[in-house]
Design a protein around this motif. Structure first.
Motif, PDB file in Angstrom:
ATOM      1  N   CYS A 184       0.824  -1.278  -0.173  1.00  0.00           N
ATOM      2  CA  CYS A 184       0.059  -0.066  -0.035  1.00  0.00           C
ATOM      3  C   CYS A 184       0.763   1.312  -0.122  1.00  0.00           C
ATOM      4  CB  CYS A 184      -0.965  -0.070   1.126  1.00  0.00           C
ATOM      5  SG  CYS A 184      -2.162  -1.191   1.194  1.00  0.00           S
ATOM      6  N   THR A 185       1.870   1.523   0.885  1.00  0.00           N
ATOM      7  CA  THR A 185       2.818   2.467   0.846  1.00  0.00           C
ATOM      8  C   THR A 185       3.524   2.490  -0.198  1.00  0.00           C
ATOM      9  OG1 THR A 185       4.333   1.136   2.153  1.00  0.00           O
ATOM     10  CG2 THR A 185       2.908   2.655   3.351  1.00  0.00           C
ATOM     11  N   TRP A 186       3.979   1.634  -0.993  1.00  0.00           N
ATOM     12  CA  TRP A 186       4.875   1.602  -2.382  1.00  0.00           C
ATOM     13  C   TRP A 186       3.849   1.790  -3.341  1.00  0.00           C
ATOM     14  CZ3 TRP A 186       8.735  -3.026  -2.357  1.00  0.00           C
ATOM     15  CH2 TRP A 186       9.559  -2.964  -1.368  1.00  0.00           C
ATOM     16  N   ALA A 187       2.697   1.668  -3.281  1.00  0.00           N
ATOM     17  CA  ALA A 187       1.486   2.257  -4.353  1.00  0.00           C
ATOM     18  C   ALA A 187       1.693   3.399  -4.300  1.00  0.00           C
ATOM     19  CB  ALA A 187       0.139   1.339  -4.330  1.00  0.00           C
ATOM     20  N   ARG A 188       1.168   3.924  -3.115  1.00  0.00           N
ATOM     21  CA  ARG A 188       1.299   5.523  -2.883  1.00  0.00           C
ATOM     22  C   ARG A 188       2.290   6.233  -3.268  1.00  0.00           C
ATOM     23  NH1 ARG A 188       1.452   7.100   3.296  1.00  0.00           N
ATOM     24  NH2 ARG A 188       3.713   6.303   2.856  1.00  0.00           N
ATOM     25  N   ASP A 189       3.645   5.650  -2.744  1.00  0.00           N
ATOM     26  CA  ASP A 189       4.726   6.589  -2.814  1.00  0.00           C
ATOM     27  C   ASP A 189       5.455   6.384  -4.376  1.00  0.00           C
ATOM     28  OD1 ASP A 189       4.389   7.488  -0.385  1.00  0.00           O
ATOM     29  OD2 ASP A 189       5.706   5.830   0.502  1.00  0.00           O
ATOM     30  N   HIS A 190       5.273   5.141  -5.065  1.00  0.00           N
ATOM     31  CA  HIS A 190       5.901   4.907  -6.293  1.00  0.00           C
ATOM     32  C   HIS A 190       5.052   4.545  -7.172  1.00  0.00           C
ATOM     33  CE1 HIS A 190       9.838   4.609  -3.823  1.00  0.00           C
ATOM     34  NE2 HIS A 190       9.196   4.057  -3.028  1.00  0.00           N
ATOM     35  N   GLY A 191       3.839   4.530  -7.027  1.00  0.00           N
ATOM     36  CA  GLY A 191       2.975   4.196  -8.204  1.00  0.00           C
ATOM     37  C   GLY A 191       2.867   2.758  -8.602  1.00  0.00           C
ATOM     38  N   ILE A 192       3.552   1.886  -7.942  1.00  0.00           N
ATOM     39  CA  ILE A 192       3.365   0.276  -8.079  1.00  0.00           C
ATOM     40  C   ILE A 192       1.944  -0.183  -8.340  1.00  0.00           C
ATOM     41  CG2 ILE A 192       5.642   0.018  -7.444  1.00  0.00           C
ATOM     42  CD1 ILE A 192       3.237  -1.805  -5.403  1.00  0.00           C
ATOM     43  N   THR A 193       1.916  -1.498  -8.885  1.00  0.00           N
ATOM     44  CA  THR A 193       0.609  -2.124  -8.766  1.00  0.00           C
ATOM     45  C   THR A 193       1.128  -3.369  -7.912  1.00  0.00           C
ATOM     46  OG1 THR A 193       0.877  -3.216 -11.022  1.00  0.00           O
ATOM     47  CG2 THR A 193      -0.263  -1.100 -10.881  1.00  0.00           C
ATOM     48  N   GLY A 194       0.129  -4.170  -7.285  1.00  0.00           N
ATOM     49  CA  GLY A 194       0.685  -5.520  -6.747  1.00  0.00           C
ATOM     50  C   GLY A 194      -0.274  -6.235  -6.178  1.00  0.00           C
ATOM     51  N   THR A 195       0.198  -7.438  -5.862  1.00  0.00           N
ATOM     52  CA  THR A 195      -0.907  -8.441  -5.490  1.00  0.00           C
ATOM     53  C   THR A 195      -0.155  -9.021  -4.101  1.00  0.00           C
ATOM     54  OG1 THR A 195      -1.691  -9.053  -7.605  1.00  0.00           O
ATOM     55  CG2 THR A 195      -1.956 -10.777  -5.807  1.00  0.00           C
ATOM     56  N   GLY A 196      -1.107  -9.212  -2.771  1.00  0.00           N
ATOM     57  CA  GLY A 196      -0.678  -9.905  -1.679  1.00  0.00           C
ATOM     58  C   GLY A 196      -1.597 -10.839  -1.455  1.00  0.00           C
ATOM     59  N   ILE A 197      -0.989 -12.006  -0.754  1.00  0.00           N
ATOM     60  CA  ILE A 197      -1.626 -13.008  -0.592  1.00  0.00           C
ATOM     61  C   ILE A 197      -1.279 -13.273   0.999  1.00  0.00           C
ATOM     62  CG2 ILE A 197      -2.304 -15.558  -0.976  1.00  0.00           C
ATOM     63  CD1 ILE A 197      -0.570 -13.692  -3.456  1.00  0.00           C
ATOM     64  N   ASP A 198      -2.268 -13.524   1.823  1.00  0.00           N
ATOM     65  CA  ASP A 198      -1.950 -13.720   3.264  1.00  0.00           C
ATOM     66  C   ASP A 198      -2.900 -14.691   3.762  1.00  0.00           C
ATOM     67  OD1 ASP A 198      -0.086 -12.544   5.422  1.00  0.00           O
ATOM     68  OD2 ASP A 198      -1.895 -13.137   6.348  1.00  0.00           O
ATOM     69  N   LEU A 199      -2.762 -15.773   4.910  1.00  0.00           N
ATOM     70  CA  LEU A 199      -3.359 -16.606   5.522  1.00  0.00           C
ATOM     71  C   LEU A 199      -4.410 -16.126   6.669  1.00  0.00           C
ATOM     72  CD1 LEU A 199      -3.695 -19.647   5.093  1.00  0.00           C
ATOM     73  CD2 LEU A 199      -1.970 -19.887   6.850  1.00  0.00           C
ATOM     74  N   SER A 200      -4.027 -15.105   7.082  1.00  0.00           N
ATOM     75  CA  SER A 200      -4.842 -14.152   8.068  1.00  0.00           C
ATOM     76  C   SER A 200      -5.856 -13.617   7.478  1.00  0.00           C
ATOM     77  CB  SER A 200      -3.937 -13.545   8.933  1.00  0.00           C
ATOM     78  OG  SER A 200      -4.660 -12.840   9.879  1.00  0.00           O
ATOM     79  N   GLN A 201      -7.204 -13.978   7.828  1.00  0.00           N
ATOM     80  CA  GLN A 201      -8.389 -13.266   7.437  1.00  0.00           C
ATOM     81  C   GLN A 201      -8.179 -11.676   8.118  1.00  0.00           C
ATOM     82  OE1 GLN A 201     -12.035 -15.266   7.590  1.00  0.00           O
ATOM     83  NE2 GLN A 201     -13.257 -13.531   6.851  1.00  0.00           N
ATOM     84  N   LEU A 202      -8.074 -11.640   9.339  1.00  0.00           N
ATOM     85  CA  LEU A 202      -7.838 -10.554   9.930  1.00  0.00           C
ATOM     86  C   LEU A 202      -7.006  -9.336   9.118  1.00  0.00           C
ATOM     87  CD1 LEU A 202      -8.498  -8.348  12.234  1.00  0.00           C
ATOM     88  CD2 LEU A 202      -6.683  -9.585  13.575  1.00  0.00           C
ATOM     89  N   PHE A 203      -5.790  -9.887   9.101  1.00  0.00           N
ATOM     90  CA  PHE A 203      -4.701  -9.024   8.515  1.00  0.00           C
ATOM     91  C   PHE A 203      -5.225  -8.583   6.956  1.00  0.00           C
ATOM     92  CE2 PHE A 203      -1.259 -11.383  11.219  1.00  0.00           C
ATOM     93  CZ  PHE A 203      -2.022 -10.938  12.315  1.00  0.00           C
ATOM     94  N   THR A 204      -5.785  -9.506   6.287  1.00  0.00           N
ATOM     95  CA  THR A 204      -6.034  -9.252   4.791  1.00  0.00           C
ATOM     96  C   THR A 204      -7.252  -8.260   5.055  1.00  0.00           C
ATOM     97  OG1 THR A 204      -5.630 -11.566   3.975  1.00  0.00           O
ATOM     98  CG2 THR A 204      -6.978 -10.163   2.507  1.00  0.00           C
ATOM     99  N   GLU A 205      -8.236  -8.292   5.941  1.00  0.00           N
ATOM    100  CA  GLU A 205      -9.079  -7.138   6.032  1.00  0.00           C
ATOM    101  C   GLU A 205      -8.660  -5.886   6.223  1.00  0.00           C
ATOM    102  OE1 GLU A 205     -11.869  -8.771   8.751  1.00  0.00           O
ATOM    103  OE2 GLU A 205     -12.776 -10.344   7.412  1.00  0.00           O
ATOM    104  N   GLN A 206      -7.578  -5.934   7.361  1.00  0.00           N
ATOM    105  CA  GLN A 206      -6.641  -4.708   7.623  1.00  0.00           C
ATOM    106  C   GLN A 206      -6.061  -3.985   6.401  1.00  0.00           C
ATOM    107  OE1 GLN A 206      -4.542  -6.071  10.825  1.00  0.00           O
ATOM    108  NE2 GLN A 206      -6.030  -5.438  12.363  1.00  0.00           N
TER     109      GLN A 206
END
Length: 248
Positions: free
Chosen positions: A52-74
């Motif tokens: 999220c911060t690299w998308a804001r600061d550098h204009g990247i696009t990206g995909t993230g995968i995480d096993l925690s439902q809570l962390f993904t919602e956050q």
């Protein structure tokens, strides 16, 4: 499908689920000389702060995968907060074995190399999603000093002294796998303190709100023991770095 509940409790207030600080993440992004439109894959993306911060600061696009439902919602809330929800895709799922449909410029796994069965397997997995000439980012603990016994290593929440390498040997292992180390950013003592100590207030507040929860006794025991354990073992023996690799 989720991580053990204790981690969702102890790290629920964390934006970064390792000893990196926001400043260290910014340093890493700048060190990569990221260009707008670069694609970043993050396996074990936690609460999405890097993407999220690299998308804001550098204009990247990206995909993230995480096993925690809570962390993904956050992570999704963080993307909306920073105005980058259209640039990052945040998936609740198992990153083990994940291969991106579109090759990435940067493929990362910071502090979760268990998804590939260790450093070598995770590098191999990340390489499957990487374009030719791209960067692999591996975040991995290392021994600041080799623990004298396995009991001391276990105090650092490792299984034995062989679980991690010293920094020179970790760097040599990347060379032996056929990669050049072209950058590295290392967590510092303040970052470790912020990562570990922030859990203690979170646990105390959770206990006050959930005194009758089935996990309350375990959380109480952890809160009671963790400050001394951390100061005695992890703080003295364990480091963590993010290493930027390019295939030879």
């Amino acid at each position: 499908m989720d991580i053990p509940r204790i981690f969702n409790i102890t790290e629920s207030a964390h934006r970064i689920h390792n000893p990196f600080t926001p400043e260290k993440l910014a340093t890493l992004g700048a060190a990569l000389r990221l260009e707008s439109g670069a694609r970043v894959l993050d396996l074990g993306s936690g609460s999405g702060e890097m993407l999220c911060t690299w998308a804001r600061d550098h204009g990247i696009t990206g995909t993230g995968i995480d096993l925690s439902q809570l962390f993904t919602e956050q992570a999704k809330l963080r993307a909306k907060e920073l105005g980058v929800a259209d640039r990052v895709e945040l998936i609740h799922g198992d990153a083990a074995g994940y291969i991106a449909g579109e090759k990435a410029d940067v493929a990362a796994c910071l502090g979760a190399t268990w998804i590939g069965g260790g450093v070598a397997g995770t590098i191999e997995l990340l390489a499957e999603s990487l374009r030719t000439g791209g960067f692999i980012l591996i975040g991995e603990p290392y021994w600041l000093q080799l623990p004298p016994t396995d009991d001391v290593a276990q105090g650092c929440l490792a299984g034995s002294t062989s679980d991690f390498l010293t920094l020179p040997k970790l760097l040599a292992s990347f060379r032996d796998l056929g990669y050049d180390v072209v950058e590295m950013v290392l967590a510092d003592q303040d970052g470790w303190d912020r990562y570990e100590a922030a859990k203690w207030l979170t646990m105390r507040r959770w206990l006050e709100a959930n005194p009758d929860d089935d996990l309350a006794a375990d959380v109480r025991a952890k809160l009671t023991s963790e400050p001394e354990r951390y100061a005695t073992f992890t703080r003295e023996y364990l480091g963590l770095g993010v290493f930027v690799l390019m295939a030879r």
